[in-house]
Design a protein around this motif. Structure first.
Motif, PDB file in Angstrom:
ATOM      1  N   ALA A 329      56.038 -41.368 -11.357  1.00 28.60           N
ATOM      2  CA  ALA A 329      57.472 -41.641 -11.228  1.00 28.60           C
ATOM      3  C   ALA A 329      58.263 -40.963 -12.341  1.00 28.60           C
ATOM      4  O   ALA A 329      59.359 -40.431 -12.121  1.00 28.60           O
ATOM      5  CB  ALA A 329      57.720 -43.148 -11.237  1.00 28.60           C
ATOM      6  N   ALA A 330      57.702 -40.958 -13.560  1.00 25.55           N
ATOM      7  CA  ALA A 330      58.389 -40.317 -14.684  1.00 25.55           C
ATOM      8  C   ALA A 330      58.508 -38.815 -14.469  1.00 25.55           C
ATOM      9  O   ALA A 330      59.549 -38.210 -14.780  1.00 25.55           O
ATOM     10  CB  ALA A 330      57.626 -40.604 -15.978  1.00 25.55           C
ATOM     11  N   LEU A 331      57.472 -38.198 -13.914  1.00 25.77           N
ATOM     12  CA  LEU A 331      57.528 -36.767 -13.633  1.00 25.77           C
ATOM     13  C   LEU A 331      58.584 -36.461 -12.569  1.00 25.77           C
ATOM     14  O   LEU A 331      59.361 -35.518 -12.700  1.00 25.77           O
ATOM     15  CB  LEU A 331      56.144 -36.277 -13.211  1.00 25.77           C
ATOM     16  CG  LEU A 331      55.882 -34.779 -12.997  1.00 25.77           C
ATOM     17  CD1 LEU A 331      56.394 -34.273 -11.665  1.00 25.77           C
ATOM     18  CD2 LEU A 331      56.447 -33.952 -14.146  1.00 25.77           C
ATOM     19  N   GLU A 336      63.826 -33.828 -11.387  1.00 26.35           N
ATOM     20  CA  GLU A 336      64.934 -33.879 -10.431  1.00 26.35           C
ATOM     21  C   GLU A 336      65.847 -32.668 -10.627  1.00 26.35           C
ATOM     22  O   GLU A 336      66.284 -32.357 -11.731  1.00 26.35           O
ATOM     23  CB  GLU A 336      65.738 -35.162 -10.631  1.00 26.35           C
ATOM     24  CG  GLU A 336      66.783 -35.385  -9.555  1.00 26.35           C
ATOM     25  CD  GLU A 336      67.495 -36.720  -9.700  1.00 26.35           C
ATOM     26  OE1 GLU A 336      68.427 -36.979  -8.929  1.00 26.35           O
ATOM     27  OE2 GLU A 336      67.108 -37.503 -10.590  1.00 26.35           O
ATOM     28  N   GLY A 337      66.098 -31.952  -9.536  1.00 31.38           N
ATOM     29  CA  GLY A 337      66.924 -30.754  -9.592  1.00 31.38           C
ATOM     30  C   GLY A 337      66.112 -29.478  -9.709  1.00 31.38           C
ATOM     31  O   GLY A 337      66.647 -28.384  -9.503  1.00 31.38           O
ATOM     32  N   ALA A 338      64.829 -29.586 -10.062  1.00 31.10           N
ATOM     33  CA  ALA A 338      63.948 -28.419 -10.114  1.00 31.10           C
ATOM     34  C   ALA A 338      63.188 -28.294  -8.790  1.00 31.10           C
ATOM     35  O   ALA A 338      63.241 -29.188  -7.935  1.00 31.10           O
ATOM     36  CB  ALA A 338      62.976 -28.550 -11.280  1.00 31.10           C
ATOM     37  N   VAL A 339      62.483 -27.191  -8.623  1.00 30.46           N
ATOM     38  CA  VAL A 339      61.701 -26.965  -7.398  1.00 30.46           C
ATOM     39  C   VAL A 339      60.262 -27.417  -7.653  1.00 30.46           C
ATOM     40  O   VAL A 339      59.548 -26.827  -8.463  1.00 30.46           O
ATOM     41  CB  VAL A 339      61.716 -25.478  -6.995  1.00 30.46           C
ATOM     42  CG1 VAL A 339      60.891 -25.271  -5.720  1.00 30.46           C
ATOM     43  CG2 VAL A 339      63.135 -24.987  -6.794  1.00 30.46           C
ATOM     44  N   VAL A 340      59.847 -28.469  -6.980  1.00 28.91           N
ATOM     45  CA  VAL A 340      58.504 -29.007  -7.156  1.00 28.91           C
ATOM     46  C   VAL A 340      57.587 -28.370  -6.113  1.00 28.91           C
ATOM     47  O   VAL A 340      57.693 -28.657  -4.926  1.00 28.91           O
ATOM     48  CB  VAL A 340      58.490 -30.542  -7.029  1.00 28.91           C
ATOM     49  CG1 VAL A 340      57.071 -31.073  -7.211  1.00 28.91           C
ATOM     50  CG2 VAL A 340      59.438 -31.168  -8.039  1.00 28.91           C
ATOM     51  N   HIS A 341      56.697 -27.510  -6.581  1.00 28.57           N
ATOM     52  CA  HIS A 341      55.764 -26.838  -5.657  1.00 28.57           C
ATOM     53  C   HIS A 341      54.534 -27.690  -5.382  1.00 28.57           C
ATOM     54  O   HIS A 341      53.923 -27.570  -4.320  1.00 28.57           O
ATOM     55  CB  HIS A 341      55.337 -25.490  -6.239  1.00 28.57           C
ATOM     56  CG  HIS A 341      56.405 -24.449  -6.224  1.00 28.57           C
ATOM     57  ND1 HIS A 341      56.547 -23.524  -5.205  1.00 28.57           N
ATOM     58  CD2 HIS A 341      57.420 -24.202  -7.090  1.00 28.57           C
ATOM     59  CE1 HIS A 341      57.575 -22.731  -5.461  1.00 28.57           C
ATOM     60  NE2 HIS A 341      58.135 -23.126  -6.603  1.00 28.57           N
TER      61      HIS A 341
END
Length: 462
Positions: A329-331, A336-341
Motif C-alpha cells: 500500500a505504501a508503494l 501515484e502519478g507515475a507509470v507502474v509497469h
C-alpha cells in the motif's frame, strides 16, 4: 523448531536477566527468548573492556582463523550450521540461499583477517602493533583512535557481521548490539570467536533496548550504526559515529551499451539479497527509451516465483501478511502519478503462521530528478528514469553507481561526484570483491597516522 533461549554474552560469560524479549519469526510464530541487558550492566561491561589485555596481531589473526572453523563446523545453541541457517531464514524471512552466502562471507573474512586492514593502511605507515615501535627511520605509525568499538547491527542481512571482526584485528574491544530481527548470526559469531580463544573481555554481545543502545554509542570511542535516513540525520555531525543508511545504489544504461546485458545487470542488482541490501539496485537510468526498458525489466522480474524463504529457489523477502500488505500500500501511494509497469503483491504462502512473499515492483519516472529515484523499499523495487549526460548530479548520493557504457569519460565524471562511494563499469551494483571497500575502508574510521621518530634520527642542524 523449538524456542531458543539466547543469553547476552558479557565479559564474564553468558548473562541472563528477568527482562526478556520474545522474538517472533517472519510468520509471527514465537522463535526465541532474548535477554535484554540493562544500561548499568552494559556500562560496567564497557569499563571491563577498556581494562582488558590486548592480544597481538598474530594471536588475533590465529583466533579468527579458528573461529571460522567453529562457526562453520560446530554446534552452537544446539544448531549445526545448516540448522542455524534454516532458523535464520525462518526468523527473518530472508531467502535461505542468501543466508548461506552471507555465512560463507563471514567465514572467508575470518580466514583472511588481515586483508582489509592491510589494504586500508597508508603506504607511509608501518604496520599496526609492535612493529611500528621498531622503525629505524623517521616515518609514521598506524594507530587506533580509541579502544572500544560499538556495532549497532542491522537485521536485513547476516552479511553485516562480516565487517566488524576487522576491528578485533586492529586491537579494538568490541560491543555488538544485535538487531532483534536477527540476533542469531552475531550470537553464533561471538560464541565461535570465544571458543577459538578470544578472551571474553575483548568482545561482548549485548541485546538491549534503544535507550541502552544510545548509551553504548556514548560510552564507546567509535561506533557504526545501521538504519534509515533518520539514523543518518541523527549522527550526521558525529565524527565518532559511522552511520550506515540507505544505499540508493543506481545503474546507468547508456545508449552505446548492449541492452540485454543492461537488463541482466538490472535484474541481478534488483534481486540481490531479496532487494533488501544497500547495494541492491534502487534506480535505473536509461539513455535510450527508458519506458521500453522499464517494460522489459518488468517482464523479467515478473517471472520470479514467490515461495517460502527456506525453499532452495527463494529470491524474495517474506514478512507477516499484514506487514507485507502495508508495504504494498505504501508503494502504491508513493507511485501515484507515475507509470507502474509491475505492481508488487503480498503473496500469501502456505504453511504455518501468516506469511507472505513481497513480489518485485518496477515504476517508470518522467525525470531522473524525481526524488523517488532514490527511494528504497525493503523488497525488490526499481525506479526507472531517462538519463541525460548533461545532468550528472542525479547520480550523486549513491553507495554504488554502476555505469553500463564503453565511455570512460562518463566513469571519470562519476568518480568526481563526492556523494558516490563506489563506481563500477558494466557490473551489477551488488558486485563485491575482497579488495574493494564497501563504503570506504573501516580502517580509515578506526585508525590514524601518527608521526614517529627516534632520538638517533635527530641531527645537529634540526
Amino acid at each position: 523448531m523449538s524456542v531458543l533461549d539466547i543469553p547476552a554474552l558479557g565479559p564474564a560469560g553468558p548473562y541472563r536477566t528477568r527482562k526478556r524479549t520474545t522474538v517472533t519469526d517472519a510468520s509471527g510464530v514465537p522463535s526465541l527468548e532474548l535477554t535484554s541487558v540493562p544500561a548499568l550492566v552494559v556500562s560496567h561491561w564497557i569499563g571491563r573492556l577498556r581494562t582488558s589485555e590486548a592480544l597481538s596481531v598474530a594471536e588475533t589473526a590465529a583466533v579468527l582463523g579458528k573461529a571460522a572453523d567453529a562457526f562453520a563446523n560446530e554446534e552452537i545453541a544446539g544448531d549445526d550450521l545448516a540448522a542455524h541457517e534454516r532458523r535464520v531464514s525462518e526468523l527473518t524471512g530472508t531467502p535461505l540461499p542468501v543466508v548461506r552466502e552471507c555465512d560463507r562471507l563471514i567465514t572467508a573474512v575470518l580466514r583472511d583477517a588481515g586483508r582489509m586492514p592491510s589494504a586500508a593502511r597508508p603506504t607511509g605507515c608501518a604496520p599496526w602493533g609492535g612493529e611500528a615501535a621498531a622503525l629505524s627511520a623517521p616515518g609514521a605509525a598506524w594507530c587506533r583512535v580509541g579502544d572500544v568499538f560499538a556495532v549497532h547491527a542491522a537485521g536485513n542481512s547476516p552479511g553485516v557481521h562480516a565487517m566488524w571482526p576487522e576491528a578485533l584485528v586492529l586491537g579494538y574491544r568490541v560491543v555488538v548490539r544485535p538487531s532483534q530481527r536477527d540476533p542469531l548470526t552475531p550470537f553464533r559469531l561471538v560464541t565461535a570467536l570465544r571458543r577459538a580463544g578470544l578472551p571474553d573481555d575483548r568482545l561482548v554481545f549485548a541485546p538491549c533496548d534503544h535507550t541502552t543502545a544510545d548509551l553504548i554509542v556514548e560510552r564507546s570511542d567509535r561506533a557504526v550504526v545501521y538504519g534509515g535516513q533518520g539514523v543518518v540525520d541523527k549522527y550526521a555531525n558525529r565524527a565518532d559515529v559511522r552511520a550506515q543508511g540507505p544505499g540508493r545504489s543506481k545503474l546507468v544504461v547508456a545508449a552505446d551499451a548492449d541492452r540485454d546485458t543492461g537488463l541482466a545487470l538490472a535484474r541481478t542488482g534488483a534481486l540481490y539479497h531479496a532487494g533488501t541490501a544497500c547495494t541492491a539496485t534502487t534506480g535505473v537510468l536509461v539513455e535510450d527509451n527508458a519506458p521500453g526498458f522499464a517494460a522489459e525489466l518488468a517482464a523479467v522480474l515478473d517471472q520470479v516465483v514467490p515461495v517460502r524463504p527456506t525453499d532452495e529457489s527463494a529470491l524474495l523477502p517474506c514478512l507477516p501478511v499484514a506487514e507485507a500488505e502495508r508495504l504494498v500500500a505504501a508503494l502504491r501511494e508513493r507511485a501515484e502519478g507515475a507509470v507502474v509497469h509491475l505492481e508488487p503483491r503480498a503473496e500469501p504462502l502456505e504453511g504455518p503462521g501468516s506469511l507472505a512473499a513481497l513480489t518485485p515492483a518496477v515504476v517508470e519516472l518522467a525525470s531522473a530528478k524525481d526524488p523517488l529515484l532514490s527511494y528504497e523499499m525493503p523488497f525488490p523495487c526499481v525506479w526507472v528514469a531517462p538519463f541525460e549526460r548533461d545532468a550528472p548530479e542525479v547520480l550523486d548520493d549513491s553507495l554504488v553507481l554502476s555505469l553500463h557504457t564503453g565511455r570512460r569519460d562518463l566513469v571519470a565524471d562519476a568518480l568526481d561526484l563526492a556523494g558516490v562511494r563506489n563506481v563500477y563499469r558494466s557490473r551489477p551494483t551488488s558486485w563485491s570483491h575482497p579488495d574493494v571497500p564497501h563504503d570506504g575502508y573501516l580502517g580509515e574510521f578506526l585508525m590514524r597516522a601518527k608521526g614517529l621518530a627516534h632520538t638517533d634520527d635527530l641531527r645537529s642542524d634540526t
